[in-house]
Write a protein that holds these residues in place. Structure first.
Motif, PDB file in Angstrom:
ATOM      1  N   LEU A  76       0.829  -1.207   0.000  1.00 29.87           N
ATOM      2  CA  LEU A  76       0.000   0.000   0.000  1.00 29.87           C
ATOM      3  C   LEU A  76       0.869   1.264   0.000  1.00 29.87           C
ATOM      4  CD1 LEU A  76      -2.731  -1.127   2.532  1.00 29.87           C
ATOM      5  CD2 LEU A  76      -3.039  -0.744   0.082  1.00 29.87           C
ATOM      6  N   LEU A  77       1.914   1.271   0.812  1.00 26.62           N
ATOM      7  CA  LEU A  77       2.806   2.431   0.845  1.00 26.62           C
ATOM      8  C   LEU A  77       3.494   2.646  -0.501  1.00 26.62           C
ATOM      9  CD1 LEU A  77       4.444   1.919   4.340  1.00 26.62           C
ATOM     10  CD2 LEU A  77       3.084   3.906   3.625  1.00 26.62           C
ATOM     11  N   LEU A  78       3.977   1.558  -1.085  1.00 25.27           N
ATOM     12  CA  LEU A  78       4.695   1.675  -2.358  1.00 25.27           C
ATOM     13  C   LEU A  78       3.765   1.976  -3.523  1.00 25.27           C
ATOM     14  CD1 LEU A  78       7.280  -1.174  -1.818  1.00 25.27           C
ATOM     15  CD2 LEU A  78       7.718   1.308  -1.786  1.00 25.27           C
ATOM     16  N   ALA A  79       2.471   1.722  -3.356  1.00 27.63           N
ATOM     17  CA  ALA A  79       1.502   2.074  -4.399  1.00 27.63           C
ATOM     18  C   ALA A  79       1.396   3.592  -4.532  1.00 27.63           C
ATOM     19  CB  ALA A  79       0.142   1.459  -4.095  1.00 27.63           C
ATOM     20  N   GLU A  80       1.696   4.311  -3.455  1.00 26.84           N
ATOM     21  CA  GLU A  80       1.631   5.777  -3.487  1.00 26.84           C
ATOM     22  C   GLU A  80       2.798   6.371  -4.257  1.00 26.84           C
ATOM     23  OE1 GLU A  80       1.560   6.967   0.591  1.00 26.84           O
ATOM     24  OE2 GLU A  80      -0.407   6.071   0.943  1.00 26.84           O
ATOM     25  N   ARG A  84     -10.573  -1.232   1.616  1.00 24.35           N
ATOM     26  CA  ARG A  84     -11.859  -0.542   1.813  1.00 24.35           C
ATOM     27  C   ARG A  84     -12.864  -1.468   2.499  1.00 24.35           C
ATOM     28  NH1 ARG A  84     -10.341   1.830  -3.202  1.00 24.35           N
ATOM     29  NH2 ARG A  84     -11.442   0.262  -4.414  1.00 24.35           N
ATOM     30  N   TRP A  85     -12.890  -2.743   2.100  1.00 25.09           N
ATOM     31  CA  TRP A  85     -13.792  -3.707   2.738  1.00 25.09           C
ATOM     32  C   TRP A  85     -13.430  -3.842   4.212  1.00 25.09           C
ATOM     33  CZ3 TRP A  85     -13.387  -8.020   5.637  1.00 25.09           C
ATOM     34  CH2 TRP A  85     -14.565  -8.734   5.871  1.00 25.09           C
ATOM     35  N   ALA A  86     -12.140  -3.969   4.512  1.00 22.49           N
ATOM     36  CA  ALA A  86     -11.696  -4.123   5.899  1.00 22.49           C
ATOM     37  C   ALA A  86     -12.083  -2.907   6.735  1.00 22.49           C
ATOM     38  CB  ALA A  86     -10.184  -4.352   5.948  1.00 22.49           C
ATOM     39  N   GLU A  87     -11.907  -1.725   6.180  1.00 21.56           N
ATOM     40  CA  GLU A  87     -12.280  -0.513   6.913  1.00 21.56           C
ATOM     41  C   GLU A  87     -13.788  -0.458   7.157  1.00 21.56           C
ATOM     42  OE1 GLU A  87     -10.633   2.428   4.287  1.00 21.56           O
ATOM     43  OE2 GLU A  87      -8.742   2.516   5.413  1.00 21.56           O
ATOM     44  N   ALA A  88     -14.569  -0.803   6.149  1.00 16.24           N
ATOM     45  CA  ALA A  88     -16.021  -0.746   6.269  1.00 16.24           C
ATOM     46  C   ALA A  88     -16.569  -1.796   7.236  1.00 16.24           C
ATOM     47  CB  ALA A  88     -16.676  -0.924   4.890  1.00 16.24           C
ATOM     48  N   HIS A  89     -15.893  -2.930   7.350  1.00 11.35           N
ATOM     49  CA  HIS A  89     -16.430  -4.041   8.147  1.00 11.35           C
ATOM     50  C   HIS A  89     -15.613  -4.371   9.392  1.00 11.35           C
ATOM     51  CE1 HIS A  89     -19.481  -4.880   5.184  1.00 11.35           C
ATOM     52  NE2 HIS A  89     -18.553  -4.719   4.252  1.00 11.35           N
ATOM     53  N   HIS A  90     -14.636  -3.529   9.712  1.00 14.27           N
ATOM     54  CA  HIS A  90     -13.789  -3.804  10.868  1.00 14.27           C
ATOM     55  C   HIS A  90     -14.609  -3.921  12.154  1.00 14.27           C
ATOM     56  CE1 HIS A  90     -10.489  -2.649  13.820  1.00 14.27           C
ATOM     57  NE2 HIS A  90     -10.182  -3.848  13.378  1.00 14.27           N
ATOM     58  N   GLY A  91     -15.552  -3.022  12.345  1.00 14.15           N
ATOM     59  CA  GLY A  91     -16.410  -3.086  13.540  1.00 14.15           C
ATOM     60  C   GLY A  91     -17.211  -4.383  13.585  1.00 14.15           C
ATOM     61  N   ASP A  92     -17.720  -4.815  12.436  1.00 14.33           N
ATOM     62  CA  ASP A  92     -18.490  -6.061  12.382  1.00 14.33           C
ATOM     63  C   ASP A  92     -17.611  -7.263  12.727  1.00 14.33           C
ATOM     64  OD1 ASP A  92     -20.701  -4.591  11.456  1.00 14.33           O
ATOM     65  OD2 ASP A  92     -20.094  -4.879   9.363  1.00 14.33           O
ATOM     66  N   VAL A  93     -16.391  -7.260  12.212  1.00 10.25           N
ATOM     67  CA  VAL A  93     -15.477  -8.373  12.482  1.00 10.25           C
ATOM     68  C   VAL A  93     -15.111  -8.397  13.961  1.00 10.25           C
ATOM     69  CG1 VAL A  93     -13.150  -9.288  12.016  1.00 10.25           C
ATOM     70  CG2 VAL A  93     -14.598  -8.498  10.127  1.00 10.25           C
ATOM     71  N   ARG A  94     -14.826  -7.235  14.534  1.00  7.65           N
ATOM     72  CA  ARG A  94     -14.484  -7.185  15.965  1.00  7.65           C
ATOM     73  C   ARG A  94     -15.674  -7.616  16.823  1.00  7.65           C
ATOM     74  NH1 ARG A  94      -9.812  -4.951  17.547  1.00  7.65           N
ATOM     75  NH2 ARG A  94     -10.699  -4.198  19.491  1.00  7.65           N
ATOM     76  N   ALA A  95     -16.874  -7.220  16.429  1.00  8.34           N
ATOM     77  CA  ALA A  95     -18.064  -7.642  17.177  1.00  8.34           C
ATOM     78  C   ALA A  95     -18.259  -9.153  17.076  1.00  8.34           C
ATOM     79  CB  ALA A  95     -19.306  -6.907  16.657  1.00  8.34           C
ATOM     80  N   GLU A 148      -5.142  -2.016  -7.145  1.00  8.43           N
ATOM     81  CA  GLU A 148      -6.595  -1.809  -7.067  1.00  8.43           C
ATOM     82  C   GLU A 148      -7.294  -2.940  -6.327  1.00  8.43           C
ATOM     83  OE1 GLU A 148     -10.166  -0.228  -6.791  1.00  8.43           O
ATOM     84  OE2 GLU A 148      -8.328   0.845  -7.271  1.00  8.43           O
ATOM     85  N   PRO A 149      -7.003  -4.222  -6.630  1.00  9.02           N
ATOM     86  CA  PRO A 149      -7.638  -5.274  -5.824  1.00  9.02           C
ATOM     87  C   PRO A 149      -7.290  -5.153  -4.342  1.00  9.02           C
ATOM     88  CG  PRO A 149      -6.634  -6.236  -7.777  1.00  9.02           C
ATOM     89  CD  PRO A 149      -6.228  -4.787  -7.742  1.00  9.02           C
ATOM     90  N   LEU A 150      -6.065  -4.765  -4.037  1.00  6.48           N
ATOM     91  CA  LEU A 150      -5.663  -4.604  -2.646  1.00  6.48           C
ATOM     92  C   LEU A 150      -6.394  -3.427  -2.015  1.00  6.48           C
ATOM     93  CD1 LEU A 150      -3.800  -5.985  -0.679  1.00  6.48           C
ATOM     94  CD2 LEU A 150      -1.978  -4.453  -1.401  1.00  6.48           C
ATOM     95  N   ALA A 151      -6.553  -2.354  -2.767  1.00  7.53           N
ATOM     96  CA  ALA A 151      -7.295  -1.192  -2.263  1.00  7.53           C
ATOM     97  C   ALA A 151      -8.748  -1.566  -1.980  1.00  7.53           C
ATOM     98  CB  ALA A 151      -7.230  -0.041  -3.271  1.00  7.53           C
ATOM     99  N   GLN A 152      -9.337  -2.413  -2.822  1.00  4.99           N
ATOM    100  CA  GLN A 152     -10.708  -2.874  -2.555  1.00  4.99           C
ATOM    101  C   GLN A 152     -10.777  -3.671  -1.262  1.00  4.99           C
ATOM    102  OE1 GLN A 152     -11.893  -5.018  -6.071  1.00  4.99           O
ATOM    103  NE2 GLN A 152     -12.372  -3.161  -7.198  1.00  4.99           N
ATOM    104  N   LEU A 153      -9.800  -4.518  -1.040  1.00  6.71           N
ATOM    105  CA  LEU A 153      -9.757  -5.294   0.195  1.00  6.71           C
ATOM    106  C   LEU A 153      -9.613  -4.379   1.413  1.00  6.71           C
ATOM    107  CD1 LEU A 153      -9.666  -8.001   1.666  1.00  6.71           C
ATOM    108  CD2 LEU A 153      -7.200  -8.031   1.246  1.00  6.71           C
TER     109      LEU A 153
END
Length: 154
Positions: free
Chosen positions: A52-56, A121-132, A114-119
């Motif tokens: 992710l860092l090197l993608a920038e 985004r999914w992790a950020e959106a569902h992190h609370g659900d996974v922790r719950a 891009e596939p990694l960025a999608q993953l």
């Protein structure tokens, strides 16, 4: 409350489970499965962060070390070497005094961005659900353990 998943786009590709069955049907050892082989590297604790860092932009070794301060120098070196071996990262020695080293994504590494960025985004959106879910599972497991201990002591 039930949440329905959005309808997936119609694909001409066979379902992933079918691909796994095909690999087994072809006699491919499971440890040679392309999915496992690739994800074993990019799914480790550190590789995703550095991809992710090197993608920038390209980064020097010290920049990468400062960006992820909880990684040891030895582990950072190993992770970067592994990503080089996989063809995802290129290492260039810079003509400086003292010599510097810069890391950048290869074309193959860029194709993963891009596939990694999608993953991510999914992790950020569902992190609370996974922790719950983890907390609920842990609570359920501790309740089951308490129930077994109660039965044993009775």
């Amino acid at each position: 409350m039930s949440v329905s998943a959005p309808l997936a786009a119609v694909s001409t590709e066979p379902p992933l489970s079918q691909k796994l069955r095909d690999y087994r049907g072809e006699g491919m050892p499971i440890d040679r499965c392309p999915v496992r082989d690739v994800l074993a590297q990019i799914g480790d604790k550190w590789s995703t962060l550095f991809l992710l860092l090197l993608a920038e932009r390209p980064h020097r070794f010290g920049e990468l070390r400062r960006a992820v301060p909880d990684i040891s120098q030895r582990m950072l070196t190993q992770t970067l070497r592994d990503l080089q071996r996989e063809g995802l990262v290129a290492r260039a020695v810079l003509p400086l005094v003292p010599p510097g080293v810069e890391y950048r994504l290869t074309a193959l590494g860029q194709s993963l961005s891009e596939p990694l960025a999608q993953l991510v985004r999914w992790a950020e959106a569902h992190h609370g659900d996974v922790r719950a879910a983890r907390a609920a599972f842990q609570h359920e497991q501790s309740g089951a353990a308490t129930s077994v201990q109660t039965r044993r002591s009775a």
